[in-house]
Write an enzyme that holds these catalytic residues in place. Structure first.
Site, PDB file in Angstrom:
ATOM      1  N   CYS A 167      33.890  46.820  48.181  1.00 27.80           N
ATOM      2  CA  CYS A 167      33.553  47.865  49.150  1.00 27.80           C
ATOM      3  C   CYS A 167      34.454  49.087  48.971  1.00 27.80           C
ATOM      4  O   CYS A 167      35.602  48.980  48.533  1.00 27.80           O
ATOM      5  CB  CYS A 167      33.713  47.336  50.579  1.00 27.80           C
ATOM      6  SG  CYS A 167      32.450  46.169  51.067  1.00 27.80           S
TER       7      CYS A 167
ATOM      8  N   ARG B  71      25.982  40.847  51.627  1.00 27.05           N
ATOM      9  CA  ARG B  71      27.160  40.304  50.936  1.00 27.05           C
ATOM     10  C   ARG B  71      27.945  39.359  51.837  1.00 27.05           C
ATOM     11  O   ARG B  71      28.696  38.509  51.333  1.00 27.05           O
ATOM     12  CB  ARG B  71      28.087  41.432  50.465  1.00 27.05           C
ATOM     13  CG  ARG B  71      27.545  42.270  49.313  1.00 27.05           C
ATOM     14  CD  ARG B  71      28.578  43.278  48.843  1.00 27.05           C
ATOM     15  NE  ARG B  71      29.860  42.629  48.591  1.00 27.05           N
ATOM     16  CZ  ARG B  71      31.019  43.057  49.081  1.00 27.05           C
ATOM     17  NH1 ARG B  71      31.081  44.127  49.841  1.00 27.05           N
ATOM     18  NH2 ARG B  71      32.133  42.411  48.816  1.00 27.05           N
TER      19      ARG B  71
ATOM     20  N   ASP C 187      38.831  43.075  59.403  1.00 24.38           N
ATOM     21  CA  ASP C 187      37.392  42.845  59.237  1.00 24.38           C
ATOM     22  C   ASP C 187      36.630  42.834  60.564  1.00 24.38           C
ATOM     23  O   ASP C 187      35.401  42.739  60.568  1.00 24.38           O
ATOM     24  CB  ASP C 187      37.142  41.516  58.508  1.00 24.38           C
ATOM     25  CG  ASP C 187      37.278  41.651  57.001  1.00 24.38           C
ATOM     26  OD1 ASP C 187      37.451  42.783  56.519  1.00 24.38           O
ATOM     27  OD2 ASP C 187      37.213  40.621  56.296  1.00 24.38           O
TER      28      ASP C 187
ATOM     29  N   LYS D   7      32.497  33.066  53.936  1.00 25.53           N
ATOM     30  CA  LYS D   7      32.447  33.659  52.590  1.00 25.53           C
ATOM     31  C   LYS D   7      33.845  33.755  51.982  1.00 25.53           C
ATOM     32  O   LYS D   7      34.064  33.391  50.821  1.00 25.53           O
ATOM     33  CB  LYS D   7      31.825  35.062  52.662  1.00 25.53           C
ATOM     34  CG  LYS D   7      31.789  35.783  51.313  1.00 25.53           C
ATOM     35  CD  LYS D   7      31.447  37.242  51.435  1.00 25.53           C
ATOM     36  CE  LYS D   7      32.653  38.038  51.865  1.00 25.53           C
ATOM     37  NZ  LYS D   7      32.802  39.327  51.177  1.00 25.53           N
ATOM     38  N   ASN D   8      34.806  34.227  52.767  1.00 28.44           N
ATOM     39  CA  ASN D   8      36.143  34.465  52.231  1.00 28.44           C
ATOM     40  C   ASN D   8      36.917  33.177  51.991  1.00 28.44           C
ATOM     41  O   ASN D   8      37.992  33.214  51.374  1.00 28.44           O
ATOM     42  CB  ASN D   8      36.926  35.391  53.158  1.00 28.44           C
ATOM     43  CG  ASN D   8      36.397  36.816  53.126  1.00 28.44           C
ATOM     44  OD1 ASN D   8      35.707  37.207  52.186  1.00 28.44           O
ATOM     45  ND2 ASN D   8      36.687  37.585  54.162  1.00 28.44           N
TER      46      ASN D   8
ATOM     47  N   ARG E 144      42.730  48.590  46.898  1.00 26.98           N
ATOM     48  CA  ARG E 144      43.124  47.191  47.034  1.00 26.98           C
ATOM     49  C   ARG E 144      43.646  46.735  45.669  1.00 26.98           C
ATOM     50  O   ARG E 144      42.978  46.061  44.919  1.00 26.98           O
ATOM     51  CB  ARG E 144      41.930  46.340  47.500  1.00 26.98           C
ATOM     52  CG  ARG E 144      41.403  46.800  48.845  1.00 26.98           C
ATOM     53  CD  ARG E 144      40.564  45.756  49.518  1.00 26.98           C
ATOM     54  NE  ARG E 144      39.178  45.816  49.083  1.00 26.98           N
ATOM     55  CZ  ARG E 144      38.210  45.071  49.611  1.00 26.98           C
ATOM     56  NH1 ARG E 144      38.486  44.214  50.563  1.00 26.98           N
ATOM     57  NH2 ARG E 144      36.972  45.174  49.184  1.00 26.98           N
ATOM     58  N   PRO E 145      44.867  47.159  45.342  1.00 28.96           N
ATOM     59  CA  PRO E 145      45.375  46.939  43.992  1.00 28.96           C
ATOM     60  C   PRO E 145      45.659  45.462  43.726  1.00 28.96           C
ATOM     61  O   PRO E 145      45.856  44.664  44.636  1.00 28.96           O
ATOM     62  CB  PRO E 145      46.664  47.760  43.967  1.00 28.96           C
ATOM     63  CG  PRO E 145      47.087  47.857  45.395  1.00 28.96           C
ATOM     64  CD  PRO E 145      45.827  47.890  46.192  1.00 28.96           C
TER      65      PRO E 145
ATOM     66  N   ILE F 156      45.522  48.447  57.543  1.00 27.96           N
ATOM     67  CA  ILE F 156      45.325  47.711  56.291  1.00 27.96           C
ATOM     68  C   ILE F 156      44.685  48.586  55.213  1.00 27.96           C
ATOM     69  O   ILE F 156      45.186  48.692  54.099  1.00 27.96           O
ATOM     70  CB  ILE F 156      44.459  46.454  56.526  1.00 27.96           C
ATOM     71  CG1 ILE F 156      45.038  45.611  57.676  1.00 27.96           C
ATOM     72  CG2 ILE F 156      44.365  45.625  55.246  1.00 27.96           C
ATOM     73  CD1 ILE F 156      46.401  45.036  57.433  1.00 27.96           C
TER      74      ILE F 156
END
Length: 415
Positions: free
Chosen positions: A116, A396, A304, A22-23, A121-122, A326
């Site tokens: 999520c 997802r 992850d 997916k990523n 997560r800027p 993270i």
């Protein structure tokens, strides 16, 4: 609302076919915005995030022909340079249209992303980099408004390692004037996969897979065909499930070279790991041993996979210390694990997991994508019945997870 019902206590045996990542797929789809020609992407996983991205690209004017697992995209006519909040709120990766749109069309209006609830997560690194390349950017009413007559090359040093930031600026630099140097870049395999696709499209990129990526801008990119790399997090999730539940499973269409840190920890936990081209085997016939781990950017242990290893440590022999560096909110699954009988203490960014001999089934609620996977693994080893609620998070990022688990002996169904 859909749920998973799991009857635990069954070892896992057989074969699992790993889907495309997916990523990796999400930025590859966005790369279609960089050319008027057709981009053909194969091995695309059919997931909710993929569907959302395709819908977003369609409303921008991209013609999409999806015949799973293949997607053909042609963005020869971009008619709507906006990524609206309704389409972006559930998927942070939508920010990846910003760089390509700005480079190709000269403007973009992108809603600030959601995703999520695992922490801040800027997107400041994306904005800083595009400004260095000549873009004028303002944030108004929750939207990023960006304009650039023509982007130019620049030397950009990321303040923090950012995967999507690296991908966004790498794509933008492909058709900018001059040379762009990205320092402190992400080294993730998904970044490398994107770079290899862009090179097939005519981009001049070197250094991908290291922390300094150099991109020499070209006048235009052309069409190409590219296969999405195997999903290393899906692979790691099934490996952790077998390590926790016991059994003997072969994963095909997998890449062991992208999972060194995870495979090392599984070996430390007592699993027998075998590797060959395209396959990974795992055998586990004893209770796992607790392992300590600390998340960090690739090639270190991936954030992850943290939740899945908390599930593994929960039934392991000994105490495992898990440190998350993270995301600040990435222990929300711990509260649900306690409902299953786990013994876990959280102190700041560290979870101290005291292994117990058995978990017991209960109703639990998923809070994010990888937390969902943690609870599924816990359900597979818990005595009795576990019900995992709010599994839309799971959909997802995991393609046909209950079918794949059923195929290796798990007693799991969706209701």
């Amino acid at each position: 609302m859909q749920k998973l019902i799991i009857q635990g206590g069954v070892p896992l045996n057989g074969e699992v076919v790993i889907s495309g990542a997916k990523n990796a797929a999400l930025p590859l789809l966005c790369a279609a915005l960089l050319t008027q020609d057709t981009l053909k992407i194969t091995n695309v996983p059919m997931l909710q995030d993929i569907n959302t991205m395709l819908a977003l690209l369609r409303q921008m004017g991209t013609r999409v022909d999806a015949t799973p697992p293949m997607v053909e995209l042609c963005a020869d006519s971009l008619i709507h340079l906006v990524a609206p909040y309704e389409m972006v709120k559930t998927m942070r990766a939508a920010i990846l249209v910003l760089g390509p749109l700005l480079a190709r069309a000269g403007e973009a209006e992108i809603s600030l992303p959601g995703g999520c609830a695992i922490g801040m997560r800027p997107v400041d690194q994306h904005i800083k980099g595009l400004q260095a390349m000549g873009a004028e950017i303002a944030i108004r009413h929750g939207y990023i408004h960006a304009v650039a007559k023509k982007l130019h090359g620049a030397r950009i040093v990321f303040d923090i390692v950012t995967v999507t930031g690296t991908e966004n600026l790498m794509m933008a630099a492909c058709i900018a004037d001059g040379v762009t140097v990205l320092e402190n870049s992400a080294r993730e395999p998904e970044v490398v996969d994107l770079a290899e696709c862009l090179i097939k499209m005519g981009a001049k990129i070197r250094g991908h897979g290291t922390d300094v990526i150099t991109v020499e801008g070209v006048a235009a990119l052309h069409g190409a065909e590219h296969a999405v790399m195997p999903d290393r997090i899906e692979t790691g999730t099934y490996l952790a499930a077998v390590a926790a539940a016991g059994g003997n499973v072969t994963l095909t269409h997998a890449r062991a070279d992208t999972l060194d840190a995870v495979l090392d920890k599984l070996t430390e936990a007592g699993a027998a790991i075998t590797r060959s081209t395209g396959t990974i085997g795992i055998a586990m016939n004893t209770r796992p041993k607790a392992v300590n781990l600390k998340t960090a950017p690739y090639p270190a242990f991936p954030t992850d996979m943290q939740a899945q290893f908390i599930a593994l440590n929960a039934i392991a022999s000994g105490t495992g210390i898990v440190t998350e560096t993270i995301f600040e909110n990435r222990f929300m699954h711990v509260q649900e694990m306690l409902r299953l009988g786990a013994k876990i203490d959280v102190e700041g960014n560290t979870a101290i997991v005291h292994g117990v001999e058995r978990l017991t089934g209960a109703t639990v609620m998923a809070t994010d994508l990888r937390a969902s996977a943690c609870l599924v693994i816990a359900g597979l080893v818990a005595e009795g019945e576990t019900i995992v609620d709010r599994i839309y998070h799971l959909d997802r990022g995991y393609e046909k997870i209950e079918q794949k688990l059923t195929g290796i002996g798990a007693r799991i169904e969706r209701i």
